[in-house]
Motif scaffolding. Structure first.
Motif, PDB file in Angstrom:
ATOM      1  N   GLU A  59       0.834  -1.201   0.000  1.00 52.73           N
ATOM      2  CA  GLU A  59       0.000   0.000   0.000  1.00 52.73           C
ATOM      3  C   GLU A  59       0.874   1.258   0.000  1.00 52.73           C
ATOM      4  O   GLU A  59       0.583   2.227  -0.691  1.00 52.73           O
ATOM      5  CB  GLU A  59      -0.914   0.034   1.222  1.00 52.73           C
ATOM      6  N   GLY A  60       1.926   1.236   0.797  1.00 51.80           N
ATOM      7  CA  GLY A  60       2.806   2.387   0.879  1.00 51.80           C
ATOM      8  C   GLY A  60       3.473   2.716  -0.435  1.00 51.80           C
ATOM      9  O   GLY A  60       3.686   3.879  -0.764  1.00 51.80           O
ATOM     10  N   VAL A  61       3.796   1.693  -1.209  1.00 55.23           N
ATOM     11  CA  VAL A  61       4.434   1.907  -2.504  1.00 55.23           C
ATOM     12  C   VAL A  61       3.417   2.373  -3.539  1.00 55.23           C
ATOM     13  O   VAL A  61       3.682   3.285  -4.322  1.00 55.23           O
ATOM     14  CB  VAL A  61       5.124   0.604  -2.982  1.00 55.23           C
ATOM     15  N   LEU A  62       2.231   1.779  -3.521  1.00 50.36           N
ATOM     16  CA  LEU A  62       1.252   2.045  -4.564  1.00 50.36           C
ATOM     17  C   LEU A  62       0.365   3.256  -4.297  1.00 50.36           C
ATOM     18  O   LEU A  62      -0.121   3.878  -5.248  1.00 50.36           O
ATOM     19  CB  LEU A  62       0.354   0.816  -4.760  1.00 50.36           C
ATOM     20  N   LEU A  63       0.122   3.552  -3.048  1.00 54.98           N
ATOM     21  CA  LEU A  63      -0.843   4.602  -2.718  1.00 54.98           C
ATOM     22  C   LEU A  63      -0.174   5.769  -2.016  1.00 54.98           C
ATOM     23  O   LEU A  63       0.756   5.596  -1.238  1.00 54.98           O
ATOM     24  CB  LEU A  63      -1.937   4.030  -1.812  1.00 54.98           C
ATOM     25  N   ARG A  64      -0.678   6.954  -2.278  1.00 54.37           N
ATOM     26  CA  ARG A  64      -0.212   8.120  -1.532  1.00 54.37           C
ATOM     27  C   ARG A  64      -0.808   8.054  -0.135  1.00 54.37           C
ATOM     28  O   ARG A  64      -1.725   7.285   0.142  1.00 54.37           O
ATOM     29  CB  ARG A  64      -0.674   9.394  -2.235  1.00 54.37           C
ATOM     30  N   GLY A  65      -0.334   8.894   0.747  1.00 58.92           N
ATOM     31  CA  GLY A  65      -0.758   8.885   2.136  1.00 58.92           C
ATOM     32  C   GLY A  65      -2.252   9.030   2.338  1.00 58.92           C
ATOM     33  O   GLY A  65      -2.854   8.318   3.135  1.00 58.92           O
ATOM     34  N   GLU A  66      -2.890   9.957   1.607  1.00 59.63           N
ATOM     35  CA  GLU A  66      -4.319  10.178   1.783  1.00 59.63           C
ATOM     36  C   GLU A  66      -5.128   8.965   1.351  1.00 59.63           C
ATOM     37  O   GLU A  66      -6.099   8.582   2.006  1.00 59.63           O
ATOM     38  CB  GLU A  66      -4.786  11.405   0.984  1.00 59.63           C
ATOM     39  N   GLN A  67      -4.740   8.371   0.257  1.00 59.22           N
ATOM     40  CA  GLN A  67      -5.447   7.186  -0.230  1.00 59.22           C
ATOM     41  C   GLN A  67      -5.283   6.028   0.740  1.00 59.22           C
ATOM     42  O   GLN A  67      -6.218   5.278   0.995  1.00 59.22           O
ATOM     43  CB  GLN A  67      -4.934   6.787  -1.608  1.00 59.22           C
ATOM     44  N   ARG A  68      -4.093   5.908   1.274  1.00 62.96           N
ATOM     45  CA  ARG A  68      -3.820   4.835   2.229  1.00 62.96           C
ATOM     46  C   ARG A  68      -4.680   5.020   3.476  1.00 62.96           C
ATOM     47  O   ARG A  68      -5.273   4.063   3.979  1.00 62.96           O
ATOM     48  CB  ARG A  68      -2.332   4.822   2.567  1.00 62.96           C
ATOM     49  N   THR A  69      -4.775   6.260   3.957  1.00 65.37           N
ATOM     50  CA  THR A  69      -5.589   6.540   5.140  1.00 65.37           C
ATOM     51  C   THR A  69      -7.056   6.257   4.854  1.00 65.37           C
ATOM     52  O   THR A  69      -7.759   5.655   5.676  1.00 65.37           O
ATOM     53  CB  THR A  69      -5.413   8.008   5.576  1.00 65.37           C
ATOM     54  N   ALA A  70      -7.555   6.661   3.705  1.00 64.35           N
ATOM     55  CA  ALA A  70      -8.956   6.417   3.337  1.00 64.35           C
ATOM     56  C   ALA A  70      -9.247   4.923   3.259  1.00 64.35           C
ATOM     57  O   ALA A  70     -10.275   4.445   3.739  1.00 64.35           O
ATOM     58  CB  ALA A  70      -9.277   7.096   2.015  1.00 64.35           C
ATOM     59  N   ARG A  71      -8.320   4.182   2.661  1.00 66.20           N
ATOM     60  CA  ARG A  71      -8.504   2.735   2.549  1.00 66.20           C
ATOM     61  C   ARG A  71      -8.512   2.077   3.923  1.00 66.20           C
ATOM     62  O   ARG A  71      -9.338   1.216   4.206  1.00 66.20           O
ATOM     63  CB  ARG A  71      -7.394   2.132   1.692  1.00 66.20           C
ATOM     64  N   ARG A  72      -7.621   2.506   4.792  1.00 63.02           N
ATOM     65  CA  ARG A  72      -7.550   1.951   6.141  1.00 63.02           C
ATOM     66  C   ARG A  72      -8.824   2.282   6.922  1.00 63.02           C
ATOM     67  O   ARG A  72      -9.385   1.431   7.603  1.00 63.02           O
ATOM     68  CB  ARG A  72      -6.308   2.504   6.858  1.00 63.02           C
TER      69      ARG A  72
END
Length: 57
Positions: free
Chosen positions: A6-19
């Motif tokens: 996730e860290g490689v593929l997604l930016r921070g905001e997207q990662r937070t939204a997904r989580r």
């Protein structure tokens, strides 16, 4: 490993939204299990109800 990908593929905001979305799914599952347990307990405590739930939907 999933968080690394996730860290490689997604930016921070997207990662937070997904989580946040995944946490919401898990909480919904917990609530559903608790509801089923409550309905079961009510059914056992009041057999005159025929096993129907006294809890509002």
């Amino acid at each position: 490993m999933l968080r690394t990908i996730e860290g490689v593929l997604l930016r921070g905001e997207q990662r937070t939204a997904r989580r946040n979305a995944w946490d919401a799914v898990l909480e919904d599952r917990r609530r559903a299990i608790a509801r089923l347990e409550s309905e079961s307990a009510v059914g056992r405590a009041e057999p005159s109800l025929g096993g129907t739930s006294a809890l509002p939907r």
